[in-house]
Design a protein around this motif. Structure first.
Motif, PDB file in Angstrom:
ATOM      1  N   LEU A  63      -3.321   5.205   7.297  1.00 15.70           N
ATOM      2  CA  LEU A  63      -2.007   5.113   6.703  1.00 15.70           C
ATOM      3  C   LEU A  63      -1.636   5.912   5.678  1.00 15.70           C
ATOM      4  N   ILE A  64      -2.643   5.857   4.463  1.00 19.34           N
ATOM      5  CA  ILE A  64      -2.854   6.900   3.566  1.00 19.34           C
ATOM      6  C   ILE A  64      -2.812   8.561   3.664  1.00 19.34           C
ATOM      7  N   GLY A  65      -3.715   8.700   4.652  1.00 25.13           N
ATOM      8  CA  GLY A  65      -3.567  10.053   4.881  1.00 25.13           C
ATOM      9  C   GLY A  65      -2.274  10.714   5.832  1.00 25.13           C
ATOM     10  N   ALA A  66      -1.976   9.854   6.450  1.00 20.54           N
ATOM     11  CA  ALA A  66      -0.494  10.277   7.034  1.00 20.54           C
ATOM     12  C   ALA A  66       0.817  10.293   6.038  1.00 20.54           C
ATOM     13  N   THR A  67       0.813   9.353   5.245  1.00 18.29           N
ATOM     14  CA  THR A  67       1.715   9.435   4.219  1.00 18.29           C
ATOM     15  C   THR A  67       1.735  10.290   3.284  1.00 18.29           C
ATOM     16  N   LEU A  68       0.364  10.854   2.907  1.00 18.93           N
ATOM     17  CA  LEU A  68       0.339  11.950   1.841  1.00 18.93           C
ATOM     18  C   LEU A  68       0.753  13.135   2.505  1.00 18.93           C
ATOM     19  N   VAL A  69       0.482  13.465   3.798  1.00 16.70           N
ATOM     20  CA  VAL A  69       1.002  14.671   4.642  1.00 16.70           C
ATOM     21  C   VAL A  69       2.519  14.730   4.588  1.00 16.70           C
ATOM     22  N   ALA A  70       2.887  13.539   4.970  1.00  9.98           N
ATOM     23  CA  ALA A  70       4.342  13.376   5.503  1.00  9.98           C
ATOM     24  C   ALA A  70       5.341  13.525   4.364  1.00  9.98           C
ATOM     25  N   VAL A  71       4.967  12.563   3.272  1.00  6.70           N
ATOM     26  CA  VAL A  71       5.924  12.411   1.977  1.00  6.70           C
ATOM     27  C   VAL A  71       5.459  12.668   0.742  1.00  6.70           C
ATOM     28  N   GLY A  72       3.996  12.739   0.640  1.00  6.35           N
ATOM     29  CA  GLY A  72       3.440  13.163  -0.473  1.00  6.35           C
ATOM     30  C   GLY A  72       3.224  11.809  -1.317  1.00  6.35           C
ATOM     31  N   ALA A  73       2.353  12.139  -2.583  1.00  7.64           N
ATOM     32  CA  ALA A  73       1.667  11.156  -3.199  1.00  7.64           C
ATOM     33  C   ALA A  73       2.577   9.810  -3.678  1.00  7.64           C
TER      34      ALA A  73
ATOM     35  N   PRO B 286     -11.838   7.910   3.903  1.00  7.85           N
ATOM     36  CA  PRO B 286     -11.565   9.480   3.774  1.00  7.85           C
ATOM     37  C   PRO B 286     -11.487  10.091   5.388  1.00  7.85           C
ATOM     38  N   ALA B 287     -12.561   9.372   6.108  1.00  8.63           N
ATOM     39  CA  ALA B 287     -12.328   9.883   7.688  1.00  8.63           C
ATOM     40  C   ALA B 287     -11.107   9.394   8.337  1.00  8.63           C
ATOM     41  N   ALA B 288     -10.831   8.379   8.144  1.00  8.43           N
ATOM     42  CA  ALA B 288      -9.665   7.900   8.967  1.00  8.43           C
ATOM     43  C   ALA B 288      -8.624   8.859   8.384  1.00  8.43           C
ATOM     44  N   GLY B 289      -8.609   8.920   6.902  1.00  9.71           N
ATOM     45  CA  GLY B 289      -7.457   9.460   6.487  1.00  9.71           C
ATOM     46  C   GLY B 289      -7.246  10.878   6.807  1.00  9.71           C
ATOM     47  N   LEU B 290      -8.405  11.598   7.072  1.00  8.11           N
ATOM     48  CA  LEU B 290      -8.234  13.036   7.714  1.00  8.11           C
ATOM     49  C   LEU B 290      -7.668  13.068   8.904  1.00  8.11           C
ATOM     50  N   VAL B 291      -8.113  12.183  10.019  1.00  6.49           N
ATOM     51  CA  VAL B 291      -7.747  11.988  11.174  1.00  6.49           C
ATOM     52  C   VAL B 291      -6.251  11.931  11.098  1.00  6.49           C
ATOM     53  N   GLY B 292      -5.857  10.880  10.332  1.00  2.00           N
ATOM     54  CA  GLY B 292      -4.471  10.241   9.987  1.00  2.00           C
ATOM     55  C   GLY B 292      -3.555  11.540   9.777  1.00  2.00           C
ATOM     56  N   ALA B 293      -4.063  12.274   8.810  1.00  3.92           N
ATOM     57  CA  ALA B 293      -3.263  13.546   8.065  1.00  3.92           C
ATOM     58  C   ALA B 293      -3.250  14.394   9.139  1.00  3.92           C
ATOM     59  N   GLY B 294      -4.323  14.882  10.016  1.00  2.00           N
ATOM     60  CA  GLY B 294      -3.979  15.779  10.995  1.00  2.00           C
ATOM     61  C   GLY B 294      -2.997  15.380  12.368  1.00  2.00           C
TER      62      GLY B 294
ATOM     63  N   ILE C 281       0.658  -1.149  -0.063  1.00  2.00           N
ATOM     64  CA  ILE C 281       0.118   0.015   0.027  1.00  2.00           C
ATOM     65  C   ILE C 281       0.745   1.167  -0.056  1.00  2.00           C
ATOM     66  N   VAL C 282       1.919   1.257   0.781  1.00  2.00           N
ATOM     67  CA  VAL C 282       2.722   2.465   0.984  1.00  2.00           C
ATOM     68  C   VAL C 282       4.180   1.986   0.413  1.00  2.00           C
ATOM     69  N   ASP C 283       4.974   3.097   0.139  1.00  2.00           N
ATOM     70  CA  ASP C 283       6.111   2.817  -0.366  1.00  2.00           C
ATOM     71  C   ASP C 283       7.204   2.827   0.837  1.00  2.00           C
ATOM     72  N   GLU C 284       7.792   1.614   1.302  1.00  2.00           N
ATOM     73  CA  GLU C 284       8.636   1.713   2.531  1.00  2.00           C
ATOM     74  C   GLU C 284       9.884   2.579   2.402  1.00  2.00           C
ATOM     75  N   SER C 285      10.310   2.765   1.012  1.00  2.00           N
ATOM     76  CA  SER C 285      11.742   3.527   0.733  1.00  2.00           C
ATOM     77  C   SER C 285      11.397   4.980   0.441  1.00  2.00           C
TER      78      SER C 285
ATOM     79  N   PHE D  31       2.685   5.859  13.168  1.00  2.00           N
ATOM     80  CA  PHE D  31       2.045   6.239  14.473  1.00  2.00           C
ATOM     81  C   PHE D  31       0.676   6.951  14.077  1.00  2.00           C
ATOM     82  N   ALA D  32       1.030   8.078  13.651  1.00  2.00           N
ATOM     83  CA  ALA D  32      -0.342   8.928  13.064  1.00  2.00           C
ATOM     84  C   ALA D  32      -1.400   8.160  12.438  1.00  2.00           C
ATOM     85  N   GLY D  33      -1.025   7.306  11.412  1.00  2.00           N
ATOM     86  CA  GLY D  33      -2.016   6.492  10.572  1.00  2.00           C
ATOM     87  C   GLY D  33      -2.763   5.694  11.542  1.00  2.00           C
ATOM     88  N   LEU D  34      -2.177   5.081  12.524  1.00  2.00           N
ATOM     89  CA  LEU D  34      -2.841   3.989  13.495  1.00  2.00           C
ATOM     90  C   LEU D  34      -3.667   4.984  14.457  1.00  2.00           C
TER      91      LEU D  34
END
Length: 400
Positions: A114-124, A316-324, A71-75, A84-87
């Motif tokens: 996880l997707i919301g947190a990753t988008l905020v932290a490292v981008g698409a 989207p809801a979990a993604g918004l919380v994870g992003a915040g 799902i996410v790129d570990e590299s 942690f934020a995604g969880l």
């Protein structure tokens, strides 16, 4: 390889907390119809489900590898605080939907966080979009439909073949079949859902340099994830058990057997293929299909509609919380601490609200009151009690 840091330890503990909430959130997937038909007592049912969830955690690691490297790129520069934020996003959504008694997807809450947190932290570029579509979104749409159609066909065939059978004997037989099929769903749930936490912990270990990229989950990760989901399952998510077992349709033993068998087959097949689908959606789709398969049965489409709405909102809801949470966690130690404190405060408030309108093993088979949408249910649960009636007014007694 690096040694574990305090942050990695915090993320691992948080992942196991999510696994625990996944257990009590998803107990209904296996045992709701078994409990509603009386095939097993509530306490016996959740104990059996817990043991089989633990056993199922050891059967495969394909879904875990989808999470840790799919799902996410570990590299892409993902750090433990991002996970942690995604969880935190996933846990908060799980608790909110549990309070409302809505069987939403714990899996999609995890993916969304996880997707919301990753988008905020490292981008698409940190998200494998093709994997999200092929192994999450398409199965999310297809799996409940497939399970529902299978349950509908199997239910109609079951009633057709049993027309001349002795009703009492048939009922006893299908109750026994329900127990076996419920056990199979529990095993499948452990195989699919416990692996998601294994994948998250393994991803954390990879991003922290503790294990090599593309590693399988270590044995201690498998054991701890299986144990956490089993303990959560034993706690029993009575609110959601009531919704699936009594709120969607009136279930007879034949329907319970066909619904659970169809759900188990779908979940086990997807686990083998590495599809991290929602066992909640599969089981709910199978129950609705079993309701459609019995002539004269009534499917409560208002409840089904609210469930589908919750499914659509979960990512989207979990993604918004994870992003915040990721925005705060990226500020350093104080941000991570604030995320933890806020997450604990929200969960504590939800737990306090739930105690005001308890659903337990003693009343789980009571027919639910006219259901409300998720927001209204949450507001009603946390609103202050009405003022005491005056001496000239007689108030009707309330029930839990």
């Amino acid at each position: 390889m690096e040694h574990m840091t305090l942050l990695i330890g915090i993320v691992i503990v948080t992942a196991l907390v999510f696994d625990f909430t996944n257990g009590f959130h998803d107990t209904a997937n296996a045992m709701a119809t078994t409990i509603s038909t009386g095939a097993l007592g509530p306490r016996t049912a959740v104990a059996m489900s817990a043991v089989l969830n633990l056993a199922g955690a050891f059967l495969s690691v394909q879904v875990a590898k989808t999470i840790s490297g799919g799902i996410v790129d570990e590299s892409a520069g993902i750090r433990p605080e991002v996970i942690f934020a995604g969880l935190v996003g996933a846990i908060v959504w799980n608790m909110l939907t549990w309070l409302a008694g809505l069987p939403s997807s714990s899996s999609h809450a995890l993916f969304g966080g996880l997707i919301g947190a990753t988008l905020v932290a490292v981008g698409a570029h940190g998200i494998h979009g093709d994997a999200v579509v092929m192994k999450v979104l398409i199965p999310a749409v297809a799996a409940p439909i497939v399970a529902g159609l299978a349950a509908t066909a199997a239910t109609r065939l079951t009633y057709l073949l049993g027309r001349r059978a002795d009703p009492a004997a048939a009922s006893r037989g299908y109750r026994a079949g329900q127990i076996a099929s419920a056990g199979l769903v529990s095993l499948a749930h452990g195989t699919n859902d416990a692996q998601k936490t294994m994948g998250v912990i393994t991803l954390t270990l990879i991003t922290g340099g503790v294990v090599a990229p593309h590693s399988d989950p270590p044995l201690w990760v498998i054991v701890s994830a299986g144990t956490a989901i089993a303990l959560g399952t034993y706690l029993g998510g009575w609110r959601i058990i009531r919704t699936i077992g009594r709120g969607l349709t009136d279930i007879e033993p034949q329907q319970g057997f066909t619904a659970q068998t169809g759900a188990a087959a779908t979940i086990l097949a997807s686990s083998h293929l590495g599809f991290a689908l929602s066992t909640t959606q599969v089981s709910s789709g199978a129950v609705m299909g079993a309701g459609l398969g019995r002539i004269g049965a009534v499917v409560r489409w208002s409840t089904a509609g609210r469930m589908v709405a919750a499914w659509a909102l979960t990512l989207p809801a979990a993604g918004l919380v994870g992003a915040g949470a990721a925005l705060l966690a990226d500020q350093g130690a104080w941000g991570i601490t604030l995320v933890a404190v806020l997450g604990l405060a929200v969960c504590a408030a939800i737990r306090t609200a739930a105690r005001r309108r308890p659903v337990t093993h003693a009343n789980v088979n009571d027919l639910p009151a006219e259901p409300q949408d998720a927001v209204a249910a949450a507001v009603a649960a946390v609103s202050p009690p009405p003022p005491a009636a005056s001496s000239t007014t007689t108030s009707a007694p309330t029930t839990a």
